[in-house]
Scaffold this active site. Structure first.
Site, PDB file in Angstrom:
ATOM      1  N   ASN A 296       4.147  -0.217  -3.033  1.00 46.87           N
ATOM      2  CA  ASN A 296       2.894  -0.124  -2.281  1.00 46.87           C
ATOM      3  C   ASN A 296       2.436   1.332  -2.336  1.00 46.87           C
ATOM      4  O   ASN A 296       3.007   2.188  -1.692  1.00 46.87           O
ATOM      5  CB  ASN A 296       3.153  -0.568  -0.831  1.00 46.87           C
TER       6      ASN A 296
ATOM      7  N   LYS B 217      -0.221   2.593  -1.223  1.00 53.30           N
ATOM      8  CA  LYS B 217      -1.034   2.986  -0.055  1.00 53.30           C
ATOM      9  C   LYS B 217      -2.280   3.745  -0.552  1.00 53.30           C
ATOM     10  O   LYS B 217      -2.768   3.466  -1.646  1.00 53.30           O
ATOM     11  CB  LYS B 217      -0.182   3.788   0.932  1.00 53.30           C
TER      12      LYS B 217
ATOM     13  N   HIS C  61       0.600  -5.381   6.723  1.00 49.16           N
ATOM     14  CA  HIS C  61       1.346  -4.110   6.737  1.00 49.16           C
ATOM     15  C   HIS C  61       1.192  -3.433   8.095  1.00 49.16           C
ATOM     16  O   HIS C  61       0.107  -3.477   8.696  1.00 49.16           O
ATOM     17  CB  HIS C  61       0.858  -3.195   5.612  1.00 49.16           C
TER      18      HIS C  61
ATOM     19  N   GLU D 161       0.747  -0.498   8.881  1.00 46.80           N
ATOM     20  CA  GLU D 161      -0.343   0.489   8.943  1.00 46.80           C
ATOM     21  C   GLU D 161      -1.683  -0.209   9.192  1.00 46.80           C
ATOM     22  O   GLU D 161      -2.557   0.319   9.873  1.00 46.80           O
ATOM     23  CB  GLU D 161      -0.357   1.339   7.661  1.00 46.80           C
TER      24      GLU D 161
ATOM     25  N   GLU E 272       9.682  -4.778   7.383  1.00 46.45           N
ATOM     26  CA  GLU E 272       9.527  -3.323   7.346  1.00 46.45           C
ATOM     27  C   GLU E 272       9.566  -2.783   8.775  1.00 46.45           C
ATOM     28  O   GLU E 272       8.522  -2.753   9.450  1.00 46.45           O
ATOM     29  CB  GLU E 272       8.196  -2.942   6.697  1.00 46.45           C
TER      30      GLU E 272
ATOM     31  N   GLY F 108       8.254   5.709   5.949  1.00 43.75           N
ATOM     32  CA  GLY F 108       7.805   7.074   5.693  1.00 43.75           C
ATOM     33  C   GLY F 108       8.545   8.121   6.522  1.00 43.75           C
ATOM     34  O   GLY F 108       8.144   9.281   6.569  1.00 43.75           O
TER      35      GLY F 108
ATOM     36  N   SER G 128      11.606   3.542   3.682  1.00 42.72           N
ATOM     37  CA  SER G 128      12.397   4.651   3.143  1.00 42.72           C
ATOM     38  C   SER G 128      13.455   4.212   2.124  1.00 42.72           C
ATOM     39  O   SER G 128      14.537   4.782   2.055  1.00 42.72           O
ATOM     40  CB  SER G 128      13.047   5.451   4.278  1.00 42.72           C
TER      41      SER G 128
HETATM   42  P1  13P Z   1       8.178   4.186   2.566  1.00 47.31           P
HETATM   43  O1  13P Z   1       9.008   3.650   1.434  1.00 47.31           O
HETATM   44  O2  13P Z   1       7.379   5.387   2.192  1.00 47.31           O
HETATM   45  O3  13P Z   1       8.980   4.354   3.811  1.00 47.31           O
HETATM   46  O4  13P Z   1       7.078   3.055   2.904  1.00 47.31           O
HETATM   47  C1  13P Z   1       7.475   1.737   3.043  1.00 47.31           C
HETATM   48  C2  13P Z   1       6.276   0.899   3.120  1.00 47.31           C
HETATM   49  O5  13P Z   1       5.503   0.981   4.062  1.00 47.31           O
HETATM   50  C3  13P Z   1       5.992  -0.018   2.009  1.00 47.31           C
HETATM   51  O6  13P Z   1       4.975  -0.900   2.318  1.00 47.31           O
END
Ligand code: 13P
Length: 249
Positions: A9, A11, A94, A96, A166, A172, A212
């Site tokens: 992803n 983003k 997601h 976010e 997740e 992140g 992560s």
């Molecule tokens: P990270 O791997 O940067 O922690 O992000 C995970 C994520 O949100 C994938 O959709």
């Protein structure tokens, strides 16, 4: 046999040129294997990525879509638009999107229905916040998220659903769920699916872990029985790291 999947992803990262470079590096490094590889670039890079990946087994997903078929929704992208450029998979739910764009379980249920009506596959994300884990409520939060957005679906639709657990506190942050925490939650999700539907359905749904994941921890996480792959954020922006994660299977 459940499908093993590693999805990147991106983003809101990579402009058109960055994207071309990353895709071309992935193409060089990618070796065909039993693991399905998916990338989810921003909307502006979807078509170019699809064209660049023609003939490769790497697939392209969108990071979001609107639930409506068309109309006055300035700034939004529909399922039909995605399908018209060859996007067959969409990430929905997601954390976010939930946190910054107020996407609720009800809204996500509508998006799920629209994606399925367009015969799209869905990578459906969910996961608890740190406060939920600290208070021991992670299972009930996760159960509620998947129930509200997905449990109205008939059994047949589940062939189009990939789940992605997740935990918000691991996204992140560099703080990964331990392989055992991931396994415990994935096993709980599978049990919840078996209770709501049937065991054979629960056994057939791929459940990815995200938060992560790096080339250094992927192997241990992916070694767990109920972890069928990963949804990768930061590490998906680097072709070598991402390919090493794919190869961790
Ligand atoms: P990270 O791997 O940067 O922690 O992000 C995970 C994520 O949100 C994938 O959709």
């Amino acid at each position: 046999m459940r499908k093993q999947i590693v999805a990147g992803n991106w983003k809101m990262n990579n402009d058109y040129v960055d994207s071309e470079i990353l895709v071309s590096k992935l193409l060089v490094q990618h070796k065909h294997s039993n693991t399905e590889v998916i990338i989810a670039p921003p909307f502006t890079n979807l078509l170019a990525s699809i064209n660049a990946l023609k003939g490769s087994s790497i697939k392209v997903a969108a990071q979001n879509m609107h639930f409506a078929e068309s109309g006055a929704y300035t700034g939004e992208v529909s399922a039909a638009m995605l399908k018209s450029i060859g996007v067959e998979t969409v990430i929905l739910g997601h954390s976010e999107r939930r946190a910054y764009f107020n996407e609720s379980d009800d809204l996500l249920a509508k998006k799920v229905d629209t994606a399925l009506a367009h015969e799209m596959r869905i990578i459906f994300c969910f996961g608890e916040e740190l406060k939920d884990r600290k208070s021991g409520n992670e299972n009930s939060v996760v159960e509620s998220q998947i129930k509200k957005a997905l449990f109205h679906l008939p059994e047949a639709d589940w062939s189009q659903i990939v789940l992605a657990y997740e935990p918000v506190w691991a996204i992140g942050t560099g703080e990964t769920a331990t392989p055992d925490q991931a396994q415990d939650m994935h096993a709980f999700i599978r049990k919840t699916l078996a209770n709501a539907y049937v065991q054979s359905l629960a056994d057939s749904v791929s459940i990815l872990y995200g938060g992560s994941v790096k080339s250094s921890n992927a192997k241990e996480i992916f070694s767990k029985t109920d972890v069928d792959g990963g949804l990768i954020g930061g590490a998906a922006l680097d072709a070598e790291h991402f390919t090493a994660i794919v190869n961790a299977f």
